[in-house]
Design a protein around this motif. Structure first.
Motif, mmCIF file in Angstrom:
data_model
loop_
_atom_site.group_PDB
_atom_site.id
_atom_site.type_symbol
_atom_site.label_atom_id
_atom_site.label_comp_id
_atom_site.label_asym_id
_atom_site.label_seq_id
_atom_site.Cartn_x
_atom_site.Cartn_y
_atom_site.Cartn_z
ATOM 1 N N LYS A 110 -1.273 4.999 -4.188
ATOM 2 C CA LYS A 110 -2.598 5.011 -3.593
ATOM 3 C C LYS A 110 -3.619 5.383 -4.655
ATOM 4 N N ASP A 111 -4.786 4.851 -4.494
ATOM 5 C CA ASP A 111 -5.896 5.237 -5.350
ATOM 6 C C ASP A 111 -6.370 6.609 -4.870
ATOM 7 N N PRO A 112 -6.344 7.640 -5.739
ATOM 8 C CA PRO A 112 -6.710 8.986 -5.287
ATOM 9 C C PRO A 112 -8.175 9.095 -4.861
ATOM 10 N N ASP A 113 -9.036 8.270 -5.419
ATOM 11 C CA ASP A 113 -10.459 8.368 -5.093
ATOM 12 C C ASP A 113 -10.792 7.719 -3.743
ATOM 13 N N THR A 114 -10.290 6.476 -3.530
ATOM 14 C CA THR A 114 -10.658 5.740 -2.314
ATOM 15 C C THR A 114 -9.611 5.850 -1.211
ATOM 16 N N GLY A 115 -8.380 6.160 -1.556
ATOM 17 C CA GLY A 115 -7.315 6.227 -0.563
ATOM 18 C C GLY A 115 -6.712 4.873 -0.238
ATOM 19 N N GLU A 116 -7.139 3.812 -0.928
ATOM 20 C CA GLU A 116 -6.607 2.470 -0.696
ATOM 21 C C GLU A 116 -5.317 2.285 -1.476
#
Length: 192
Positions: free
Chosen positions: A4-10
Motif C-alpha cells: 500500500k502507498d503509505p500516504d494515500t492508502g491505495e
C-alpha cells in the motif's frame, strides 16, 4: 505482496485475485485460438510470434501435455500488449456475430421454403410483395415440382433448387442492398 502507498492508502497494483482472473481470461482465449482452423486463424490479427505456439497446441492430443502446452501458450500471450489481445478478442467476437447472422439468414430461407410449400399462392404473394424483383413463374414452378417430388417420394432436386433461389433472393439481395448503402455512405463522405 501487493503493498500500500503509505500516504494515500491505495494499493500499488492489482490484487492476486484480479491477476488470476486476467490469467484465466488469457488461457480461455488461448483455448479458443487453438480450436480454430487455419483459415479462421489467418483472418485474425495474431502476431507471428504466437502462431507457432498455437499450431503446436493444436498438434498435441494428450490431455496433460495439451493442458501444459495451453498454459505455455497463455504465458506467451500474456507477454503481448493488452491492445493486441483486445484486437484478437474483438475479431473473434465479430466472427461469432457473422456466423450467427448467417445461421439466422439460412433459417429465414428455410422458413420461407416451408411457407411456400404449405401455403401455396398466398405465401408466394406475400413473398412477392416483399421482393417484387423475384421471378414469379420460376418460383411457382419450383414449388409445384417440389410438391410433386414429395408426393412421389423422388429425390429433392426442386426442393433444393427452391432453397437456392430463395437464398439468392433473400440473403444475397439483402447483402447487396447493405453493400449499396455502405458504398453510398462512403461516396458521401469522400465527396463532402
Amino acid at each position: 505482496m501487493r503493498g500500500k502507498d503509505p500516504d494515500t492508502g491505495e494499493y500499488f497494483g492489482p490484487s492476486r485475485s484480479q491477476q488470476r482472473r486476467e490469467a484465466l481470461e488469457v488461457l480461455e482465449l488461448g483455448e479458443r485460438l487453438a480450436s480454430l482452423s487455419d483459415a479462421q486463424l489467418a483472418r485474425l490479427p495474431i502476431p507471428d510470434t504466437l502462431l507457432p505456439h498455437i499450431v503446436e497446441t493444436r498438434r498435441i492430443t494428450s490431455h496433460i501435455a495439451r493442458k501444459r502446452q495451453l498454459a505455455y501458450l497463455a504465458k506467451q500471450m500474456r507477454r503481448e500488449d493488452e491492445e493486441t489481445l483486445h484486437a484478437i478478442r474483438d475479431a473473434l467476437d465479430a466472427q461469432g456475430e457473422t456466423a450467427r447472422r448467417e445461421v439466422a439468414a439460412i433459417h429465414r430461407v428455410e422458413q420461407w421454403r416451408e411457407r411456400l410449400l404449405d401455403g401455396g399462392d398466398e405465401a408466394l404473394a406475400q413473398l412477392l410483395d416483399q421482393h417484387p424483383r423475384a421471378d414469379r413463374q420460376h418460383l411457382r414452378q419450383l414449388v409445384r415440382n417440389a410438391l410433386q417430388e414429395r408426393r412421389l417420394n423422388k429425390p429433392p432436386h426442386a426442393y433444393r433448387e427452391l432453397f437456392r433461389e430463395l437464398r439468392a433472393l433473400l440473403v444475397v439481395g439483402t447483402e447487396s442492398a447493405t453493400d449499396a448503402d455502405t458504398d453510398t455512405d462512403t461516396d458521401d463522405d469522400s465527396g463532402g
